[in-house]
Motif scaffolding. Structure first.
Motif, PDB file in Angstrom:
ATOM      1  N   PHE A   3      -6.797 -14.081   9.386  1.00 27.40           N
ATOM      2  CA  PHE A   3      -6.473 -13.586  10.721  1.00 27.40           C
ATOM      3  C   PHE A   3      -5.035 -13.075  10.776  1.00 27.40           C
ATOM      4  CE2 PHE A   3      -4.734 -14.358  14.969  1.00 27.40           C
ATOM      5  CZ  PHE A   3      -5.575 -13.557  15.727  1.00 27.40           C
ATOM      6  N   LEU A   4      -4.103 -13.847  10.214  1.00 28.13           N
ATOM      7  CA  LEU A   4      -2.693 -13.443  10.238  1.00 28.13           C
ATOM      8  C   LEU A   4      -2.441 -12.180   9.416  1.00 28.13           C
ATOM      9  CD1 LEU A   4      -0.977 -16.951  10.034  1.00 28.13           C
ATOM     10  CD2 LEU A   4      -1.182 -15.451  12.031  1.00 28.13           C
ATOM     11  N   VAL A   5      -3.091 -12.060   8.264  1.00 31.74           N
ATOM     12  CA  VAL A   5      -2.960 -10.841   7.454  1.00 31.74           C
ATOM     13  C   VAL A   5      -3.529  -9.651   8.228  1.00 31.74           C
ATOM     14  CG1 VAL A   5      -3.807  -9.674   5.377  1.00 31.74           C
ATOM     15  CG2 VAL A   5      -2.904 -11.986   5.223  1.00 31.74           C
ATOM     16  N   GLY A   6      -4.670  -9.846   8.874  1.00 33.14           N
ATOM     17  CA  GLY A   6      -5.263  -8.782   9.676  1.00 33.14           C
ATOM     18  C   GLY A   6      -4.374  -8.371  10.828  1.00 33.14           C
ATOM     19  N   LEU A   7      -3.776  -9.359  11.475  1.00 31.83           N
ATOM     20  CA  LEU A   7      -2.861  -9.079  12.587  1.00 31.83           C
ATOM     21  C   LEU A   7      -1.635  -8.318  12.104  1.00 31.83           C
ATOM     22  CD1 LEU A   7      -2.794  -9.638  15.612  1.00 31.83           C
ATOM     23  CD2 LEU A   7      -1.510 -11.706  15.115  1.00 31.83           C
ATOM     24  N   LEU A   8      -1.106  -8.700  10.952  1.00 32.98           N
ATOM     25  CA  LEU A   8       0.042  -7.998  10.381  1.00 32.98           C
ATOM     26  C   LEU A   8      -0.305  -6.547  10.056  1.00 32.98           C
ATOM     27  CD1 LEU A   8       2.981  -8.261   9.347  1.00 32.98           C
ATOM     28  CD2 LEU A   8       2.010  -8.855   7.135  1.00 32.98           C
ATOM     29  N   CYS A   9      -1.465  -6.324   9.460  1.00 35.08           N
ATOM     30  CA  CYS A   9      -1.909  -4.954   9.159  1.00 35.08           C
ATOM     31  C   CYS A   9      -2.104  -4.152  10.441  1.00 35.08           C
ATOM     32  CB  CYS A   9      -3.210  -4.972   8.360  1.00 35.08           C
ATOM     33  SG  CYS A   9      -3.033  -5.502   6.657  1.00 35.08           S
ATOM     34  N   LEU A  10      -2.697  -4.779  11.430  1.00 34.61           N
ATOM     35  CA  LEU A  10      -2.934  -4.092  12.698  1.00 34.61           C
ATOM     36  C   LEU A  10      -1.622  -3.740  13.388  1.00 34.61           C
ATOM     37  CD1 LEU A  10      -5.396  -3.171  14.274  1.00 34.61           C
ATOM     38  CD2 LEU A  10      -5.358  -5.343  15.483  1.00 34.61           C
ATOM     39  N   LEU A  11      -0.682  -4.656  13.375  1.00 35.81           N
ATOM     40  CA  LEU A  11       0.629  -4.377  13.982  1.00 35.81           C
ATOM     41  C   LEU A  11       1.371  -3.286  13.223  1.00 35.81           C
ATOM     42  CD1 LEU A  11       1.799  -7.975  14.925  1.00 35.81           C
ATOM     43  CD2 LEU A  11       1.040  -6.166  16.465  1.00 35.81           C
ATOM     44  N   THR A  12       1.231  -3.259  11.903  1.00 37.40           N
ATOM     45  CA  THR A  12       1.841  -2.196  11.097  1.00 37.40           C
ATOM     46  C   THR A  12       1.249  -0.849  11.487  1.00 37.40           C
ATOM     47  OG1 THR A  12       2.194  -3.722   9.264  1.00 37.40           O
ATOM     48  CG2 THR A  12       2.229  -1.377   8.745  1.00 37.40           C
ATOM     49  N   ALA A  13      -0.058  -0.792  11.625  1.00 32.78           N
ATOM     50  CA  ALA A  13      -0.718   0.462  12.003  1.00 32.78           C
ATOM     51  C   ALA A  13      -0.290   0.917  13.392  1.00 32.78           C
ATOM     52  CB  ALA A  13      -2.229   0.299  11.948  1.00 32.78           C
ATOM     53  N   VAL A  14      -0.174  -0.014  14.311  1.00 36.91           N
ATOM     54  CA  VAL A  14       0.241   0.333  15.674  1.00 36.91           C
ATOM     55  C   VAL A  14       1.682   0.833  15.694  1.00 36.91           C
ATOM     56  CG1 VAL A  14       0.736  -0.649  17.964  1.00 36.91           C
ATOM     57  CG2 VAL A  14      -1.429  -1.157  16.813  1.00 36.91           C
ATOM     58  N   SER A  15       2.559   0.193  14.926  1.00 39.86           N
ATOM     59  CA  SER A  15       3.955   0.633  14.912  1.00 39.86           C
ATOM     60  C   SER A  15       4.100   2.009  14.265  1.00 39.86           C
ATOM     61  CB  SER A  15       4.850  -0.394  14.210  1.00 39.86           C
ATOM     62  OG  SER A  15       4.555  -0.436  12.838  1.00 39.86           O
TER      63      SER A  15
END
Length: 144
Positions: free
Chosen positions: A12-24
């Motif tokens: 979940f945390l890795v997915g959240l990090l990837c998602l936040l990277t994509a959003v930024s």
């Protein structure tokens, strides 16, 4: 009963990090070629963030339901012949993999519930307990 892998929080945390990277990246992108990192990080990030809380196995008197990375599968206990643990040993590490042996002869592996260790020297107790619980539930659910 529901059993989950302790790794679900890490996924979940890795997915959240990837998602936040994509959003930024999406927030600061001005060119079309900057869409590539959005797709590369956003799609896996979204899949992991949404699916990780669902990883696990639910079982009871009626049967078993497994929720993996991309899909879920359900079986009535009458479809399951045996629940076993397969040890896959490698050079650096080994994995204990729970498997459902189906009455049709197929084997359905439950990879999101696997346990890993160094070199196959000691079995994974968490996976052994899970397999024991699943097999006990399966045998107690059989008609007399």
């Amino acid at each position: 009963m529901k059993r989950r892998t302790p790794w679900a929080i890490a996924y979940f945390l890795v997915g959240l990090l990837c998602l936040l990277t994509a959003v930024s990246v999406a927030a600061s992108s001005t060119r079309v070629d900057e869409l590539i990192p959005i797709v590369v990080f956003g799609v896996p990030g979204l899949v992991l963030t949404v699916r990780a809380p669902l990883f696990g196995v639910t079982f009871g008197a009626s049967g078993v339901k497994y929720s993996g990375l991309l899909k879920s599968r359900s079986y009535a206990w009458s479809e399951v012949q045996e629940v076993k643990c397969t040890v896959v040993t490698g050079t650096l590490f080994s994995s204990d993999l729970p498997e459902l042996v189906l009455a049709s002869g197929k084997v359905d592996q439950l990879p999101m519930l696997a346990g890993y260790g160094a070199g196959g020297s000691t079995p994974n107790k968490r996976v052994e307990r899970l397999v024991t619980e699943l097999e006990a539930t399966r045998t107690s659910a059989r008609p007399a």
